[in-house]
Design a protein around this motif. Structure first.
Motif, PDB file in Angstrom:
ATOM      1  N   ILE A  27       0.877  -1.168   0.000  1.00 39.82           N
ATOM      2  CA  ILE A  27       0.000   0.000   0.000  1.00 39.82           C
ATOM      3  C   ILE A  27       0.910   1.213   0.000  1.00 39.82           C
ATOM      4  CG2 ILE A  27      -1.750   1.303   1.251  1.00 39.82           C
ATOM      5  CD1 ILE A  27      -2.655  -1.330   2.516  1.00 39.82           C
ATOM      6  N   SER A  28       0.668   2.134  -0.926  1.00 43.98           N
ATOM      7  CA  SER A  28       1.483   3.349  -0.998  1.00 43.98           C
ATOM      8  C   SER A  28       0.580   4.542  -1.294  1.00 43.98           C
ATOM      9  CB  SER A  28       2.566   3.211  -2.073  1.00 43.98           C
ATOM     10  OG  SER A  28       1.993   2.941  -3.333  1.00 43.98           O
ATOM     11  N   THR A  29       1.121   5.731  -1.073  1.00 42.29           N
ATOM     12  CA  THR A  29       0.362   6.943  -1.348  1.00 42.29           C
ATOM     13  C   THR A  29       0.672   7.433  -2.755  1.00 42.29           C
ATOM     14  OG1 THR A  29       2.088   8.332  -0.426  1.00 42.29           O
ATOM     15  CG2 THR A  29       0.320   7.660   1.059  1.00 42.29           C
ATOM     16  N   LEU A  30      -0.260   8.193  -3.317  1.00 44.51           N
ATOM     17  CA  LEU A  30      -0.088   8.795  -4.630  1.00 44.51           C
ATOM     18  C   LEU A  30       0.297  10.269  -4.467  1.00 44.51           C
ATOM     19  CD1 LEU A  30      -3.291   7.345  -6.309  1.00 44.51           C
ATOM     20  CD2 LEU A  30      -0.959   6.496  -6.530  1.00 44.51           C
ATOM     21  N   ASP A  31       0.750  10.896  -5.546  1.00 43.94           N
ATOM     22  CA  ASP A  31       1.081  12.321  -5.503  1.00 43.94           C
ATOM     23  C   ASP A  31      -0.158  13.162  -5.195  1.00 43.94           C
ATOM     24  OD1 ASP A  31       3.707  11.810  -6.086  1.00 43.94           O
ATOM     25  OD2 ASP A  31       3.493  12.159  -8.232  1.00 43.94           O
ATOM     26  N   ASN A  32      -1.283  12.770  -5.765  1.00 46.16           N
ATOM     27  CA  ASN A  32      -2.530  13.464  -5.459  1.00 46.16           C
ATOM     28  C   ASN A  32      -3.222  12.696  -4.332  1.00 46.16           C
ATOM     29  OD1 ASN A  32      -3.410  11.175  -6.753  1.00 46.16           O
ATOM     30  ND2 ASN A  32      -4.186  12.213  -8.547  1.00 46.16           N
ATOM     31  N   PRO A  33      -4.250  13.223  -3.745  1.00 43.96           N
ATOM     32  CA  PRO A  33      -4.893  12.490  -2.648  1.00 43.96           C
ATOM     33  C   PRO A  33      -5.349  11.106  -3.110  1.00 43.96           C
ATOM     34  CG  PRO A  33      -5.713  14.727  -2.739  1.00 43.96           C
ATOM     35  CD  PRO A  33      -4.870  14.517  -3.976  1.00 43.96           C
ATOM     36  N   GLY A  34      -4.876  10.109  -2.457  1.00 43.20           N
ATOM     37  CA  GLY A  34      -5.289   8.746  -2.783  1.00 43.20           C
ATOM     38  C   GLY A  34      -4.248   7.728  -2.377  1.00 43.20           C
ATOM     39  N   TRP A  35      -4.607   6.481  -2.585  1.00 43.41           N
ATOM     40  CA  TRP A  35      -3.761   5.348  -2.222  1.00 43.41           C
ATOM     41  C   TRP A  35      -3.657   4.403  -3.406  1.00 43.41           C
ATOM     42  CZ3 TRP A  35      -1.615   5.410   2.576  1.00 43.41           C
ATOM     43  CH2 TRP A  35      -2.183   6.264   3.500  1.00 43.41           C
ATOM     44  N   ARG A  36      -2.555   3.659  -3.461  1.00 44.93           N
ATOM     45  CA  ARG A  36      -2.379   2.599  -4.456  1.00 44.93           C
ATOM     46  C   ARG A  36      -2.214   1.293  -3.684  1.00 44.93           C
ATOM     47  NH1 ARG A  36       2.054   3.552  -8.512  1.00 44.93           N
ATOM     48  NH2 ARG A  36       0.328   4.412  -9.686  1.00 44.93           N
ATOM     49  N   LEU A  37      -2.980   0.317  -4.080  1.00 40.60           N
ATOM     50  CA  LEU A  37      -2.912  -1.020  -3.482  1.00 40.60           C
ATOM     51  C   LEU A  37      -2.490  -1.988  -4.573  1.00 40.60           C
ATOM     52  CD1 LEU A  37      -3.525  -3.132  -1.255  1.00 40.60           C
ATOM     53  CD2 LEU A  37      -5.881  -3.126  -2.091  1.00 40.60           C
ATOM     54  N   LYS A  38      -1.375  -2.678  -4.367  1.00 31.44           N
ATOM     55  CA  LYS A  38      -0.907  -3.692  -5.319  1.00 31.44           C
ATOM     56  C   LYS A  38      -0.812  -5.021  -4.580  1.00 31.44           C
ATOM     57  CE  LYS A  38       2.643  -2.781  -7.980  1.00 31.44           C
ATOM     58  NZ  LYS A  38       3.919  -2.239  -8.508  1.00 31.44           N
ATOM     59  N   ILE A  39      -1.524  -6.016  -5.088  1.00 29.78           N
ATOM     60  CA  ILE A  39      -1.495  -7.357  -4.501  1.00 29.78           C
ATOM     61  C   ILE A  39      -1.237  -8.355  -5.613  1.00 29.78           C
ATOM     62  CG2 ILE A  39      -2.781  -9.130  -3.264  1.00 29.78           C
ATOM     63  CD1 ILE A  39      -4.436  -6.912  -2.005  1.00 29.78           C
ATOM     64  N   ASP A  40      -0.232  -9.189  -5.429  1.00 30.43           N
ATOM     65  CA  ASP A  40       0.042 -10.262  -6.385  1.00 30.43           C
ATOM     66  C   ASP A  40      -0.952 -11.381  -6.102  1.00 30.43           C
ATOM     67  OD1 ASP A  40       1.022 -12.281  -8.001  1.00 30.43           O
ATOM     68  OD2 ASP A  40       3.107 -11.756  -7.611  1.00 30.43           O
ATOM     69  N   LEU A  41      -1.793 -11.691  -7.068  1.00 33.77           N
ATOM     70  CA  LEU A  41      -2.849 -12.683  -6.886  1.00 33.77           C
ATOM     71  C   LEU A  41      -2.393 -14.114  -7.138  1.00 33.77           C
ATOM     72  CD1 LEU A  41      -5.798 -10.755  -8.565  1.00 33.77           C
ATOM     73  CD2 LEU A  41      -5.202 -10.879  -6.132  1.00 33.77           C
ATOM     74  N   ALA A  42      -1.126 -14.312  -7.454  1.00 28.93           N
ATOM     75  CA  ALA A  42      -0.613 -15.668  -7.700  1.00 28.93           C
ATOM     76  C   ALA A  42      -0.833 -16.544  -6.472  1.00 28.93           C
ATOM     77  CB  ALA A  42       0.870 -15.613  -8.034  1.00 28.93           C
ATOM     78  N   ASP A  43      -1.230 -17.766  -6.715  1.00 27.99           N
ATOM     79  CA  ASP A  43      -1.487 -18.763  -5.662  1.00 27.99           C
ATOM     80  C   ASP A  43      -2.584 -18.341  -4.696  1.00 27.99           C
ATOM     81  OD1 ASP A  43       0.333 -20.516  -6.715  1.00 27.99           O
ATOM     82  OD2 ASP A  43       1.955 -19.948  -5.374  1.00 27.99           O
ATOM     83  N   THR A  44      -3.552 -17.561  -5.167  1.00 29.63           N
ATOM     84  CA  THR A  44      -4.728 -17.223  -4.377  1.00 29.63           C
ATOM     85  C   THR A  44      -5.955 -17.707  -5.135  1.00 29.63           C
ATOM     86  OG1 THR A  44      -5.248 -15.073  -5.377  1.00 29.63           O
ATOM     87  CG2 THR A  44      -3.568 -15.086  -3.626  1.00 29.63           C
ATOM     88  N   PRO A  45      -7.116 -17.719  -4.492  1.00 25.41           N
ATOM     89  CA  PRO A  45      -8.334 -18.109  -5.213  1.00 25.41           C
ATOM     90  C   PRO A  45      -8.649 -17.186  -6.393  1.00 25.41           C
ATOM     91  CG  PRO A  45      -8.699 -18.192  -2.846  1.00 25.41           C
ATOM     92  CD  PRO A  45      -7.351 -17.560  -3.054  1.00 25.41           C
ATOM     93  N   LEU A  46      -8.081 -15.987  -6.425  1.00 24.96           N
ATOM     94  CA  LEU A  46      -8.334 -15.044  -7.512  1.00 24.96           C
ATOM     95  C   LEU A  46      -7.306 -15.134  -8.638  1.00 24.96           C
ATOM     96  CD1 LEU A  46      -9.324 -11.916  -5.401  1.00 24.96           C
ATOM     97  CD2 LEU A  46     -10.821 -13.574  -6.515  1.00 24.96           C
ATOM     98  N   ASP A  47      -6.370 -16.059  -8.544  1.00 22.56           N
ATOM     99  CA  ASP A  47      -5.346 -16.245  -9.581  1.00 22.56           C
ATOM    100  C   ASP A  47      -5.998 -16.834 -10.819  1.00 22.56           C
ATOM    101  OD1 ASP A  47      -3.153 -16.779 -11.147  1.00 22.56           O
ATOM    102  OD2 ASP A  47      -2.218 -18.163  -9.747  1.00 22.56           O
TER     103      ASP A  47
END
Length: 59
Positions: A27-47
């Protein structure tokens, strides 16, 4: 259920003492108001890559 509670529950269900160290997410912040969420879906039910351990990068 709030979005944060859902995310906590989902991540907890994927943690197997391997996934969270190999893939996991950030989870990281953006230059403008907001957040970025990056999740690697490998080996999950959503892969949807069709292979174990090699999920495609999606942003």
């Amino acid at each position: 259920m709030s979005a944060l509670a859902f995310l906590q529950s989902w991540c907890s269900s994927c943690c197997d003492d391997g996934w969270e160290h190999t893939y996991g997410g950030t989870i990281s912040t953006l230059d403008n108001p907001g957040w970025r969420l990056k999740i690697d879906l490998a080996d999950t039910p959503l892969d949807r890559s069709g292979s174990r351990g090699g999920g495609a990068y999606r942003e």
